[in-house]
Design a protein around this motif. Structure first.
Motif, PDB file in Angstrom:
ATOM      1  N   SER A 286      13.066  31.916  92.390  1.00 36.20           N
ATOM      2  CA  SER A 286      12.619  31.267  93.625  1.00 36.20           C
ATOM      3  C   SER A 286      12.295  32.339  94.654  1.00 36.20           C
ATOM      4  O   SER A 286      13.082  33.265  94.833  1.00 36.20           O
ATOM      5  N   PHE A 287      11.165  32.232  95.302  1.00 34.38           N
ATOM      6  CA  PHE A 287      10.883  33.073  96.465  1.00 34.38           C
ATOM      7  C   PHE A 287       9.668  32.535  97.204  1.00 34.38           C
ATOM      8  O   PHE A 287       8.954  31.673  96.697  1.00 34.38           O
ATOM      9  N   ARG A 288       9.469  33.012  98.417  1.00 35.95           N
ATOM     10  CA  ARG A 288       8.308  32.613  99.225  1.00 35.95           C
ATOM     11  C   ARG A 288       7.504  33.846  99.585  1.00 35.95           C
ATOM     12  O   ARG A 288       8.073  34.918  99.763  1.00 35.95           O
ATOM     13  N   VAL A 289       6.205  33.690  99.691  1.00 32.29           N
ATOM     14  CA  VAL A 289       5.368  34.769 100.210  1.00 32.29           C
ATOM     15  C   VAL A 289       4.540  34.185 101.332  1.00 32.29           C
ATOM     16  O   VAL A 289       3.951  33.114 101.200  1.00 32.29           O
ATOM     17  N   GLU A 290       4.533  34.879 102.484  1.00 30.64           N
ATOM     18  CA  GLU A 290       3.819  34.370 103.642  1.00 30.64           C
ATOM     19  C   GLU A 290       2.456  35.048 103.789  1.00 30.64           C
ATOM     20  O   GLU A 290       2.186  36.071 103.165  1.00 30.64           O
ATOM     21  N   LYS A 291       1.621  34.470 104.642  1.00 28.95           N
ATOM     22  CA  LYS A 291       0.317  35.047 104.944  1.00 28.95           C
ATOM     23  C   LYS A 291       0.506  36.437 105.550  1.00 28.95           C
ATOM     24  O   LYS A 291       1.400  36.644 106.367  1.00 28.95           O
ATOM     25  N   GLY A 292      -0.341  37.376 105.135  1.00 29.45           N
ATOM     26  CA  GLY A 292      -0.243  38.727 105.663  1.00 29.45           C
ATOM     27  C   GLY A 292       0.686  39.617 104.866  1.00 29.45           C
ATOM     28  O   GLY A 292       0.785  40.812 105.131  1.00 29.45           O
ATOM     29  N   GLU A 293       1.362  39.024 103.887  1.00 25.34           N
ATOM     30  CA  GLU A 293       2.284  39.815 103.074  1.00 25.34           C
ATOM     31  C   GLU A 293       1.581  40.322 101.818  1.00 25.34           C
ATOM     32  O   GLU A 293       0.806  39.599 101.195  1.00 25.34           O
ATOM     33  N   VAL A 294       1.880  41.560 101.443  1.00 30.79           N
ATOM     34  CA  VAL A 294       1.479  42.043 100.121  1.00 30.79           C
ATOM     35  C   VAL A 294       2.763  42.223  99.334  1.00 30.79           C
ATOM     36  O   VAL A 294       3.585  43.080  99.654  1.00 30.79           O
ATOM     37  N   LEU A 295       2.939  41.373  98.341  1.00 31.80           N
ATOM     38  CA  LEU A 295       4.171  41.422  97.567  1.00 31.80           C
ATOM     39  C   LEU A 295       3.923  42.179  96.265  1.00 31.80           C
ATOM     40  O   LEU A 295       3.039  41.830  95.490  1.00 31.80           O
TER      41      LEU A 295
END
Lengths: 311, 244
Positions: free
Chosen positions: A21-30
């Motif tokens: 489980s995880f979230r990635v937001e706008k503007g993030e480079v994961l």
């Protein structure tokens, strides 16, 4: 923007992805890191709706991969690991095909193809048959394909694989430039790449998340974090090492060069969360030991990587 | 379905981007006219119709259509482009339908290029054009059924040779079931109703009426349902092989 909830994928009796489980937001480079076979590609294939998960789900821009897979795919640009494309087409024909399926026609289609061709430096080869291109170009053709609809989400599976150092640098620049308005997940096993482009990294091993943080935070998990490396003008007396070990916050002293009991250089490791640089330098000053070099380590991601993935 | 057209176009153009299309059309024309002239003795039959021309189609399609369709999905699987195609904002149904339609249109084009046969028949006599048109429609429908089977078998493997052999075998059985020699044997072994039922599954049985100019709704429904069932199976295979 991307929300992954309790995702699992089981092949036979192998858990390729195990309750992630995880979230990635706008503007993030994961950055998605992990040894081969850790489940990086599988997770990406699930997010792009190429394969369904065994359990759990993914939401992209509020759309669920089960209830609205087409809505999810509309928002994603995907570069698969093998960077496939139709080899008998020319670069422009291929991009034109993708643009049309994505719903662009006429002048709009031409404008987009033109813009992406420029951005991915494909101008010189645009009328060539893809089959005749080198690996580096083919990689970029597939990357261009992922960008044609200016998607809010980019899923890039080893985007710099097979590129030469110049092309790698160029690719990272393009990714960095786009990172503000987009949500990007990229997988890699090149650690310097992660440190160069990713604001955040997740390390997965055997389908599980074993570390999650900014590159700095990951580096801080290393035993090298805050370690002090010393190089002396002359060999140290054996007593010096003992004295250094007794300093507040010091965990261990390891010789690096010279004789074992009288080294000319050594590394002083800090206890977890302690800063020892001040302590060490004032001690050396007090003892009037002349130092040629002092170097403060920030930590090593590669060491953390080996530690958490059990390599 | 607005996304279907670009895929159909790409697929159709794909045949002409390689020598495949030209080689295929050449062989198609040579074999269809060759069989009717030499095996069927078209010239000495004293009949201005294309019945003899169509007579060999079920047998020729046995080789020709798996050759056209074997790469449909096997190639996508092998080169990995399936991952691109199926992550575009389209459903699996659209993808399967589009690729099938493109191949079917290509077959239709090849069939249209046999028009010199019509000219010849017209030159030699006074053929019934309604019968000829029905024959063409029937042949096209039958080609669709062969192609749907090939598309399905193609989705099972990434190897084109296996794909060819599988579809050849399935189509061979469907042709043989209605073959005169075999049906006579069937009647000897089984009760008549069972033998009849078995031959009802054959391409040949359902094509016989159409090639003579008789449109029987049952024949049309037969070919249409083979197409629908096979393409549906194709979609299921694609979705399930990815879920595994």
């Amino acid at each position: 923007m991307i929300e992954i909830r309790e995702l699992s994928k089981i092949y036979g009796n192998i858990r390729a992805v195990d309750n992630i489980s995880f979230r990635v937001e706008k503007g993030e480079v994961l950055g998605f890191l992990g040894p081969n076979g850790a489940g990086k590609s599988t997770t990406m294939k699930i997010v792009t709706c190429y394969i369904p998960p065994t359990s759990g789900t993914v939401e992209v821009g509020g759309k669920d991969i089960f209830t609205d897979p087409v809505g999810v795919r509309e928002q994603i640009g995907y570069l698969p690991e093998s960077a496939p494309s139709y080899p008998e087409m020319t670069v422009t024909e291929f991009l034109s095909f993708i643009a049309e399926v994505r719903g662009y026609t006429g002048a709009e289609r031409t404008r987009r193809i033109d813009q992406i061709t420029e951005l991915t430096s494909l101008r010189d080869v645009q009328i060539q048959i893809i089959d005749t291109l080198s690996k580096g170009y083919r990689q970029r053709v597939c990357f261009a394909q992922a960008l044609i609809h200016d998607p809010p989400v980019l899923i890039l599976d080893e985007p710099t694989d097979g590129l030469d150092p110049n092309q790698k640098h160029e690719m990272r620049e393009v990714i960095r430039r786009m990172s503000k308005e987009k949500t990007i997940i990229l997988s890699t096993h090149i650690l310097e790449e992660m440190e160069a482009v990713c604001g955040r990294a997740i390390i997965i091993s055997r389908g599980r998340i074993v570390a999650d943080g900014t590159p700095r935070q990951l580096a801080a998990m290393s035993k090298y974090h805050n370690a002090v490396t010393l190089k002396l003008r002359s060999a140290a007396k054996p007593a010096l090492m003992k004295d250094l070990e007794k300093l507040k916050g010091v965990a261990e002293v390891a010789p690096l060069a010279g004789k074992k009991d009288a080294p000319t250089a050594f590394q002083i490791f800090a206890q977890k969360g302690k800063v020892i640089l001040q302590e060490v330098t004032s001690f050396l000053e007090k003892k009037k030991i002349s130092v040629e070099e002092v170097y403060l380590e920030h930590g090593r991601v590669d060491e953390v990587f080996r530690e958490v993935t059990g390599g | 379905m607005k996304h279907a057209w670009p895929i159909i176009k790409r697929e159709l153009m794909g045949y002409f981007r390689s020598p495949v299309a030209y080689v295929f059309i050449f062989i198609f024309l040579v074999s269809t006219s060759g069989t009717s002239w030499y095996l069927g003795n078209f010239y000495t039959s004293n009949e201005a119709s294309l019945e003899l021309f169509f007579f060999f189609h079920p047998w020729l399609y046995l080789f020709l259509i798996p050759a056209v369709g074997m790469r449909l999905w096997a190639e996508e699987r092998r080169t990995g482009t399936m991952e691109i195609l199926l992550t575009l904002p389209i459903s699996s149904v659209t993808a399967v339908m589009s690729k099938f339609l493109a191949a079917w249109l290509f077959m239709g084009l090849s069939l249209l290029l046999t028009f010199p046969m019509i000219l010849t028949a017209n030159y030699l006599g006074d053929p019934d054009s309604g019968v000829m048109v029905t024959g063409y429609i029937g042949s096209f429908l039958m080609a669709g059924a062969y192609l749907a089977i090939t598309s399905f078998t193609s989705s099972l493997t990434k190897n084109q040779v296996i794909s060819f052999i599988l579809s050849f075998m399935v189509c061979l059985i469907l042709v043989m079931l209605g073959w005169g020699v075999l049906t006579r044997t069937l009647v000897e072994i089984f009760p008549v109703w069972l033998a009849d039922l078995i031959t009802q599954f054959s391409f040949t049985t359902h094509f016989n009426g159409l090639r003579r100019g008789i449109i029987d709704l049952r024949d049309v429904v037969y070919f249409a349902s083979i197409i629908v069932v096979m393409l549906y199976a194709n979609v299921l295979v694609l979705d399930n092989s990815r879920a595994k």
